[in-house]
Design an enzyme around this catalytic site. Structure first.
Site, PDB file in Angstrom:
ATOM      1  N   GLY A  13       0.818  -1.216   0.000  1.00  0.00           N
ATOM      2  CA  GLY A  13       0.000   0.000   0.000  1.00  0.00           C
ATOM      3  C   GLY A  13       0.847   1.258   0.000  1.00  0.00           C
ATOM      4  O   GLY A  13       0.538   2.229   0.691  1.00  0.00           O
ATOM      5  N   LYS A  79       6.224  21.782 -10.955  1.00  0.00           N
ATOM      6  CA  LYS A  79       7.577  21.431 -11.416  1.00  0.00           C
ATOM      7  C   LYS A  79       7.646  21.647 -12.931  1.00  0.00           C
ATOM      8  O   LYS A  79       6.931  20.997 -13.688  1.00  0.00           O
ATOM      9  CB  LYS A  79       7.862  19.965 -11.054  1.00  0.00           C
ATOM     10  CG  LYS A  79       9.196  19.460 -11.585  1.00  0.00           C
ATOM     11  CD  LYS A  79       9.445  17.998 -11.236  1.00  0.00           C
ATOM     12  CE  LYS A  79      10.684  17.476 -11.962  1.00  0.00           C
ATOM     13  NZ  LYS A  79      10.875  16.021 -11.811  1.00  0.00           N
TER      14      LYS A  79
END
Ligand SMILES: Cc1cc2nc3c(=O)[nH]c(=O)nc-3n(C[C@H](O)[C@H](O)[C@H](O)COP(=O)(O)OP(=O)(O)OC[C@H]3O[C@@H](n4cnc5c(N)ncnc54)[C@H](O)[C@@H]3O)c2cc1C
Length: 503
Positions: A13, A79
């Site tokens: 997970g 970014k």
């Protein structure tokens, strides 16, 4: 092997596991398939992986995720690319932006004109000067690209820096609300079918057995299913990519976060700096053969822009890839499928392409061997292309102040990369092999950043008279400067549109 697919089991997970769960829940909605994800809070996740590539936007959009909601949930910043500082030589830096540079003139690629102008001794500035998003980045500014772009110079993409743990939690909430069953327990055993050796079930530390028709291994570096149970094998590429360790630490947030990742080459490897809204991620990637963990930690702590707000964490890895991404009834995603090192932020992008490949060949009525072979062939090619791109960064460096640089400068490189470099050096030729993750713009940014100067250029470029060429180049630079300086500061953009609430 032909078993009808009714139960998918995901082990792990982290970012990979929850991206897989969210994606499967989305694409299999309405179908009679159960999805179970097993994760272990006692083991935890790698917890790094904060810089992404522009494709993450497509992944989120394909799941119907609202971008601003995602940014706030993961304290993301924007970014526009990566700054490479001190990589070519100490004191030099260049950008690898998510865009090209300049525009083609008279049907000839910009880089040929740039090369011709350089050879003519014209005052043409740096390659970055021809790139709108690189200039915005350098000025700490950000604007979302207009679609379609106002002109060819303003055509760029963006990605995010984000909190990977928050992203996994964000996806978990969606996946669980769409019916994914999450179990917090440790897998302690894997049961195989006696006839074909495929996976039948996993046994948990609670004693429970979870059976499935198809398994997705997102268990991280350990590759619990793909390697420990199915023994698929690993191609070790550390002779080309010798870094094998990283130490990571967070620092307090910057009032003026950069809209780009900074990577700074250091004596023993390289350091990353990734600004999020509420903290800055930092790390030093190195090769333990030439730098001790203690020294790396000390070097990192003495090269930070702000005070640490977490305890430094050391991680170990072997660069390379699993021999197969798909073996029997199991697909590996994320770190379980391999790791090429984080320099160009490719891991999360590879989870995405792995998921697309799985969907493309999804074994609805059982596994088809020819499809599995093809999926594995594509996976290997994709990894090899990225490997070559990464090797180029080390091989091209002129640094001489550490064993890693001296080793990489003289190492033998893959034939595929050798060929690319030779063709670029001769006349600026760019060749694309099947399944390139990085396009010509990216290769050009790196070639230029490391000052690869082709001996010749496309002869057709000579058709443009020199005074006209000079005028065109000056015009491009001016227009880019003007456009970039008109954008908002990155911090102001976030504050206006998507700041994380302090509550
Ligand atoms: C130093 C470093 C920097 C990186 N930087 C970037 C970056 O900037 N950009 C990028 O794209 N990627 C980056 N990555 C890669 C990125 O961290 C991973 O691709 C991403 O986090 C996915 O990790 P994962 O989910 O595969 O593995 P993990 O985060 O390790 O998750 C593994 C999961 O498996 C579970 N698990 C393991 N064993 C068991 C068990 N026995 N029973 C039950 N559950 C189990 C764990 O509890 C966990 O939930 C970086 C990696 C490193 C090492």
């Amino acid at each position: 092997m032909s078993r009808e697919l009714t139960a998918i089991v995901i082990v792990g997970g982290g970012t990979a596991g929850w991206m897989a769960a969210a994606s499967m829940a989305h694409y299999l909605r309405g179908k009679p398939v159960t999805i179970t994800l097993i994760e272990s809070s006692a083991i935890g996740t790698v917890g790094v992986g904060e810089a992404t590539l522009p494709g993450i936007r497509n992944f989120n959009a394909s799941l119907g995720i609202d971008e601003l909601e995602f940014i706030r949930a993961t304290q993301a910043t924007f970014k526009l690319g990566i700054e490479f500082k001190d990589w070519h030589r100490l004191g030099e830096s260049f950008m690898h932006p998510f865009s090209g540079a300049g525009v083609n003139l008279s049907g000839v690629g910009f880089h040929h004109h740039y090369n011709r102008a350089r050879q003519q001794g014209l005052d043409i500035g740096s390659y970055d000067d021809y790139c709108f998003s690189a200039q915005m980045a350098k000025q700490n500014r950000f604007a979302q690209p207009q679609v379609p772009p106002v002109n060819a110079l303003a055509d760029y993409k963006y990605a995010f820096h984000f909190d990977a743990i928050a992203y996994a939690n964000f996806l978990k909430q969606r996946a669980v609300s769409q019916g994914v069953q999450a179990i917090d327990a440790k897998v302690v055993d894997v049961g195989l079918h006696s006839d074909d050796g495929s996976i039948q079930h996993v046994t948990l530390d609670t004693g429970l057995q979870i059976a499935g028709d198809f398994f997705i291994d997102c268990s991280g570096f350990r590759g619990l299913l793909i390697e420990q149970a199915l023994q698929t094998g690993y191609d070790d590429w550390s002779h080309w990519l010798p870094v094998d360790s990283a130490v990571a630490v967070a620092t307090s947030p910057s009032a003026s976060p950069t809209p780009y990742t900074r990577t700074t080459a250091r004596t023993g490897g390289w350091q990353w700096r990734i600004p999020l809204q509420r903290r800055v991620g930092n790390g030093y990637v190195y090769c333990s053969q030439w730098l001790s963990d203690d020294q790396a930690r000390e070097d990192l702590l003495s090269n930070l822009d702000a005070a640490p707000v977490s305890t430094p964490k050391t991680l170990k890895f072997t660069t390379g890839k699993r021999r197969k991404f798909w073996h029997k009834n199991c697909v590996a995603l994320g770190l379980a499928s391999g790791f090429l090192e984080p320099l160009e932020s490719t891991s999360i992008a590879l989870i995405q392409t792995g998921l697309s490949r799985l969907l493309q060949f999804f074994p609805v009525n059982g596994v088809v061997p020819e499809e599995v072979d093809e999926a594995n062939r594509l996976f290997s090619l994709e990894m090899e292309r990225i490997r070559d791109f990464l090797i180029l960064h080390y091989y091209a460096s002129k640094r001489d102040d550490g064993e890693i640089w001296r080793y990489c400068r003289t190492m033998s490189i893959p034939d595929t990369l050798q060929k690319k470099i030779a063709l670029f050096r001769s006349r600026g030729h760019l060749i694309n092999f099947e399944l390139e993750s990085f396009d010509n713009n990216s290769w050009l940014a790196i070639y230029n950043g490391f000052r690869f100067e082709p001996k010749l250029y496309d002869l057709a470029a000579d058709q443009l008279p020199i005074p006209l060429l000079e005028k065109q180049l000056n015009g491009m630079r001016e227009s880019i400067q003007q456009g970039a300086s008109g954008a908002m500061s990155h911090a102001a953009f976030i504050a206006k549109h998507c700041a994380v609430s302090l509550a």
